[in-house]
Motif scaffolding. Structure first.
Motif, PDB file in Angstrom:
ATOM      1  N   LEU A  22       3.361   9.650  -1.813  1.00 32.08           N
ATOM      2  CA  LEU A  22       2.480   8.591  -1.323  1.00 32.08           C
ATOM      3  C   LEU A  22       2.822   8.263   0.126  1.00 32.08           C
ATOM      4  O   LEU A  22       1.948   8.176   0.985  1.00 32.08           O
ATOM      5  CB  LEU A  22       2.631   7.335  -2.189  1.00 32.08           C
ATOM      6  CG  LEU A  22       1.883   6.100  -1.655  1.00 32.08           C
ATOM      7  CD1 LEU A  22       0.387   6.216  -1.945  1.00 32.08           C
ATOM      8  CD2 LEU A  22       2.419   4.808  -2.254  1.00 32.08           C
ATOM      9  N   ARG A  23       4.129   8.081   0.395  1.00 28.46           N
ATOM     10  CA  ARG A  23       4.529   7.660   1.749  1.00 28.46           C
ATOM     11  C   ARG A  23       4.221   8.737   2.777  1.00 28.46           C
ATOM     12  O   ARG A  23       4.007   8.451   3.947  1.00 28.46           O
ATOM     13  CB  ARG A  23       6.004   7.271   1.770  1.00 28.46           C
ATOM     14  CG  ARG A  23       6.193   5.959   1.043  1.00 28.46           C
ATOM     15  CD  ARG A  23       7.565   5.394   1.112  1.00 28.46           C
ATOM     16  NE  ARG A  23       7.627   4.243   0.217  1.00 28.46           N
ATOM     17  CZ  ARG A  23       8.644   3.956  -0.577  1.00 28.46           C
ATOM     18  NH1 ARG A  23       9.724   4.722  -0.575  1.00 28.46           N
ATOM     19  NH2 ARG A  23       8.588   2.912  -1.362  1.00 28.46           N
ATOM     20  N   GLU A  65       0.167  14.410   8.411  1.00 28.57           N
ATOM     21  CA  GLU A  65      -1.260  14.514   8.097  1.00 28.57           C
ATOM     22  C   GLU A  65      -1.698  13.531   7.020  1.00 28.57           C
ATOM     23  O   GLU A  65      -2.244  13.916   5.985  1.00 28.57           O
ATOM     24  CB  GLU A  65      -1.624  15.946   7.691  1.00 28.57           C
ATOM     25  CG  GLU A  65      -1.407  16.940   8.817  1.00 28.57           C
ATOM     26  CD  GLU A  65      -1.672  18.378   8.375  1.00 28.57           C
ATOM     27  OE1 GLU A  65      -2.631  18.579   7.606  1.00 28.57           O
ATOM     28  OE2 GLU A  65      -0.920  19.256   8.803  1.00 28.57           O
ATOM     29  N   PRO A  66      -1.466  12.232   7.268  1.00 31.16           N
ATOM     30  CA  PRO A  66      -1.837  11.225   6.259  1.00 31.16           C
ATOM     31  C   PRO A  66      -3.340  11.107   6.127  1.00 31.16           C
ATOM     32  O   PRO A  66      -4.088  11.511   7.009  1.00 31.16           O
ATOM     33  CB  PRO A  66      -1.232   9.943   6.823  1.00 31.16           C
ATOM     34  CG  PRO A  66      -1.238  10.139   8.298  1.00 31.16           C
ATOM     35  CD  PRO A  66      -0.958  11.611   8.508  1.00 31.16           C
ATOM     36  N   LYS A  67      -3.774  10.531   5.002  1.00 31.58           N
ATOM     37  CA  LYS A  67      -5.204  10.246   4.839  1.00 31.58           C
ATOM     38  C   LYS A  67      -5.491   8.789   5.157  1.00 31.58           C
ATOM     39  O   LYS A  67      -6.637   8.379   5.272  1.00 31.58           O
ATOM     40  CB  LYS A  67      -5.641  10.578   3.411  1.00 31.58           C
ATOM     41  CG  LYS A  67      -4.794   9.916   2.346  1.00 31.58           C
ATOM     42  CD  LYS A  67      -5.013  10.582   0.997  1.00 31.58           C
ATOM     43  CE  LYS A  67      -3.964  10.088  -0.004  1.00 31.58           C
ATOM     44  NZ  LYS A  67      -3.865  10.949  -1.173  1.00 31.58           N
ATOM     45  N   LEU A  68      -4.418   8.016   5.294  1.00 32.20           N
ATOM     46  CA  LEU A  68      -4.559   6.577   5.537  1.00 32.20           C
ATOM     47  C   LEU A  68      -3.515   6.159   6.556  1.00 32.20           C
ATOM     48  O   LEU A  68      -2.358   6.574   6.476  1.00 32.20           O
ATOM     49  CB  LEU A  68      -4.330   5.842   4.208  1.00 32.20           C
ATOM     50  CG  LEU A  68      -4.228   4.315   4.225  1.00 32.20           C
ATOM     51  CD1 LEU A  68      -5.538   3.690   4.675  1.00 32.20           C
ATOM     52  CD2 LEU A  68      -3.871   3.805   2.819  1.00 32.20           C
ATOM     53  N   VAL A  73       0.825  -1.210   0.000  1.00 33.78           N
ATOM     54  CA  VAL A  73       0.000   0.000   0.000  1.00 33.78           C
ATOM     55  C   VAL A  73       0.861   1.261   0.000  1.00 33.78           C
ATOM     56  O   VAL A  73       0.500   2.272  -0.617  1.00 33.78           O
ATOM     57  CB  VAL A  73      -0.974  -0.004   1.203  1.00 33.78           C
ATOM     58  CG1 VAL A  73      -1.792   1.273   1.250  1.00 33.78           C
ATOM     59  CG2 VAL A  73      -1.886  -1.219   1.145  1.00 33.78           C
ATOM     60  N   ASN A  74       1.992   1.215   0.679  1.00 33.61           N
ATOM     61  CA  ASN A  74       2.853   2.413   0.637  1.00 33.61           C
ATOM     62  C   ASN A  74       4.097   2.197  -0.232  1.00 33.61           C
ATOM     63  O   ASN A  74       5.081   2.913  -0.113  1.00 33.61           O
ATOM     64  CB  ASN A  74       3.228   2.890   2.050  1.00 33.61           C
ATOM     65  CG  ASN A  74       3.919   1.811   2.851  1.00 33.61           C
ATOM     66  OD1 ASN A  74       4.189   0.734   2.335  1.00 33.61           O
ATOM     67  ND2 ASN A  74       4.217   2.113   4.098  1.00 33.61           N
ATOM     68  N   LEU A 107       4.026   4.673 -10.041  1.00 29.27           N
ATOM     69  CA  LEU A 107       4.626   5.914  -9.513  1.00 29.27           C
ATOM     70  C   LEU A 107       6.139   5.971  -9.731  1.00 29.27           C
ATOM     71  O   LEU A 107       6.839   4.964  -9.631  1.00 29.27           O
ATOM     72  CB  LEU A 107       4.342   6.040  -8.006  1.00 29.27           C
ATOM     73  CG  LEU A 107       2.898   6.335  -7.610  1.00 29.27           C
ATOM     74  CD1 LEU A 107       2.745   6.273  -6.092  1.00 29.27           C
ATOM     75  CD2 LEU A 107       2.478   7.705  -8.137  1.00 29.27           C
ATOM     76  N   GLU A 108       6.625   7.176 -10.025  1.00 31.78           N
ATOM     77  CA  GLU A 108       8.073   7.426 -10.065  1.00 31.78           C
ATOM     78  C   GLU A 108       8.524   7.737  -8.636  1.00 31.78           C
ATOM     79  O   GLU A 108       7.706   7.842  -7.724  1.00 31.78           O
ATOM     80  CB  GLU A 108       8.363   8.645 -10.961  1.00 31.78           C
ATOM     81  CG  GLU A 108       7.799   8.549 -12.355  1.00 31.78           C
ATOM     82  CD  GLU A 108       8.609   7.621 -13.248  1.00 31.78           C
ATOM     83  OE1 GLU A 108       9.803   7.416 -12.947  1.00 31.78           O
ATOM     84  OE2 GLU A 108       8.035   7.089 -14.210  1.00 31.78           O
ATOM     85  N   GLN A 109       9.839   7.958  -8.478  1.00 32.37           N
ATOM     86  CA  GLN A 109      10.391   8.223  -7.142  1.00 32.37           C
ATOM     87  C   GLN A 109       9.656   9.336  -6.384  1.00 32.37           C
ATOM     88  O   GLN A 109       9.312   9.183  -5.215  1.00 32.37           O
ATOM     89  CB  GLN A 109      11.884   8.581  -7.244  1.00 32.37           C
ATOM     90  CG  GLN A 109      12.799   7.357  -7.287  1.00 32.37           C
ATOM     91  CD  GLN A 109      12.533   6.363  -6.153  1.00 32.37           C
ATOM     92  OE1 GLN A 109      12.336   6.751  -5.007  1.00 32.37           O
ATOM     93  NE2 GLN A 109      12.492   5.080  -6.491  1.00 32.37           N
ATOM     94  N   SER A 110       9.409  10.468  -7.080  1.00 31.75           N
ATOM     95  CA  SER A 110       8.811  11.596  -6.362  1.00 31.75           C
ATOM     96  C   SER A 110       7.366  11.296  -5.981  1.00 31.75           C
ATOM     97  O   SER A 110       6.896  11.679  -4.908  1.00 31.75           O
ATOM     98  CB  SER A 110       8.881  12.872  -7.221  1.00 31.75           C
ATOM     99  OG  SER A 110       7.932  12.795  -8.257  1.00 31.75           O
TER     100      SER A 110
END
Ligand SMILES: Nc1ncnc2c1ncn2[C@@H]1O[C@H](COP(=O)(O)OP(=O)(O)O)[C@@H](O)[C@H]1O
Ligand SMILES: [Mg+2]
Length: 366
Positions: free
Chosen positions: A102-103, A180-183, A73-74, A94-97
């Protein structure tokens, strides 16, 4: 107060409950070269949706593939085939950025807390903010309310070695919330804690889910955890989801063998050994039948047992009974025995039909 993340605000009215925060789509994961003899398929094709705003659980035995699943997931792992979609974004593409972003929007807590022992509670929570490049004063403004939120306002300058297990996990939770994650992902976060501390950490996760609207995906081998806080649950066995549904349905009516055996000691009454050891599958003359009665919702316990005795007769024995709460809903079970004669059996059947009780014959005893 803790800074509110607009993307993670509570569900607006009318938002579909199945709006996915995470979607696993036919996900497989094989470690090692798939052509080699030594490769290992940890996930064999997983489809699962974590609704936005929910607390969702995945339960399974050790080695079932839970950690592998959550690490997808991450982006700590990538699927071999299939897709993992987080808030509409395909993690595998996803690319590196993009992975960095995401993380930052996905927090994680762990069984062994993973705190830095050389840093105070404050500095552990500050770490992800330092990495994100915030200034010292910005960091101070964010960390203090987070420590308050997890109940450690007075422990900011303590080192991990000076904190209890529960306090360390509270630091872990504050650190996970810092960006401030959403998950929030939880990998066996209470497995190293005693039952009482486990309950207090689960209460904290519930509060965070309710107040910040944070979606929580937790994996665990502990049924109590799921039973207490998850609204929906999936059961994973050997890399496959064998059963899923609302926690209440799965816990009160498990269908798959794996679920049944995982739940056997976690739900319902536990019969003493002297009862179970004498159970027979067939009745012979003079035997008593052992029946488990299951009742949902607010069916009151006392009137039920009183009526049972009144309807079936004075030969009823009540062997065990509990009312417990599963995912916030009451669930009762009662084990009774009575003579297995045709007459009493017919009276009992009539009573069960009239009251709508779910029953299961456990066996017969001499
Ligand atoms: N990096 C890896 N390389 C090889 N095998 C792995 C790797 N990670 C996990 N596995 C294997 O995959 C299976 C599932 O592991 P895991 O997801 O950690 O299970 P769980 O968290 O449910 O205990 C186990 O058999 C484990 O040995
Ligand atoms: Mg694991």
């Amino acid at each position: 107060m803790i800074p509110q993340n607009s993307a993670a605000s509570p569900l607006p009215a009318g938002q579909p409950a199945n709006d996915p925060m995470v979607a696993f789509q036919a996900v497989t994961k094989t470690f090692g070269d798939p052509k080699s003899q030594t490769s290992f398929t940890a996930l064999g094709g997983v489809d699962y949706i974590v609704p936005r705003g929910s607390i969702s659980g995945i339960i399974g035995r050790s080695g079932a593939g839970k950690s592998t699943l959550i690490r997808l997931v991450n982006g700590l792992e990538l699927p071999s085939t299939g897709k993992v979609i987080v808030d509409g974004v395909d993690v595998g593409a996803l690319e590196q950025s993009g992975l960095r972003d995401l993380r930052r929007s996905v927090g994680m807590i762990f069984q062994h807390f993973n705190l830095l022992s050389s840093r105070t509670a404050f500095d552990n929570v500050a770490l992800p903010l330092e990495i994100a490049g915030l200034s010292k004063s910005e960091i101070r403004q964010k960390v203090a309310p987070l420590l308050d939120l997890v109940g450690l306002g007075d422990k900011a300058s303590r080192y991990p070695a000076e904190l209890s297990g529960g306090q360390k996990q509270r630091v872990g939770i504050a650190r996970a919330l810092a960006t401030e994650p959403k998950l929030l992902l939880s990998d066996e976060a209470t497995s190293a804690l005693d039952p009482e501390t486990t309950q207090s950490i689960l209460e904290l996760l519930k509060t965070i889910n309710a107040e910040l609207g944070l979606t929580v995906l937790l994996i665990t081998h502990e049924m109590e955890v799921v039973k207490t806080i998850a609204s929906q649950v999936a059961v994973i066995d050997k890399g496959l989801i064998v059963e899923q549904g609302t926690t209440f349905d799965i816990f009160t009516n498990p269908r798959h063998e794996t679920t049944r055996s995982l739940l056997s000691s976690a739900v319902g009454v536990k019969l003493p050994h002297w009862v179970t050891s004498g159970l027979k599958a067939e009745a012979t003359d003079g035997d008593r039948v052992l029946v488990r009665l299951v009742f949902f919702g607010n069916t009151a316990f006392q009137p039920l047992t009183a009526r049972l005795v009144a309807e079936i007769g004075p030969d009823v024995n009540i062997l065990a009974g509990t009312i417990e709460e599963i995912s916030g809903q009451p669930f009762g079970s009662l084990v009774v025995s009575y003579p297995a004669t045709p007459e009493i059996t017919a009276r009992a059947a009539h009573f069960y039909a009239e009251t709508g009780l779910t029953t299961e014959v456990l066996g017969y005893v001499a």
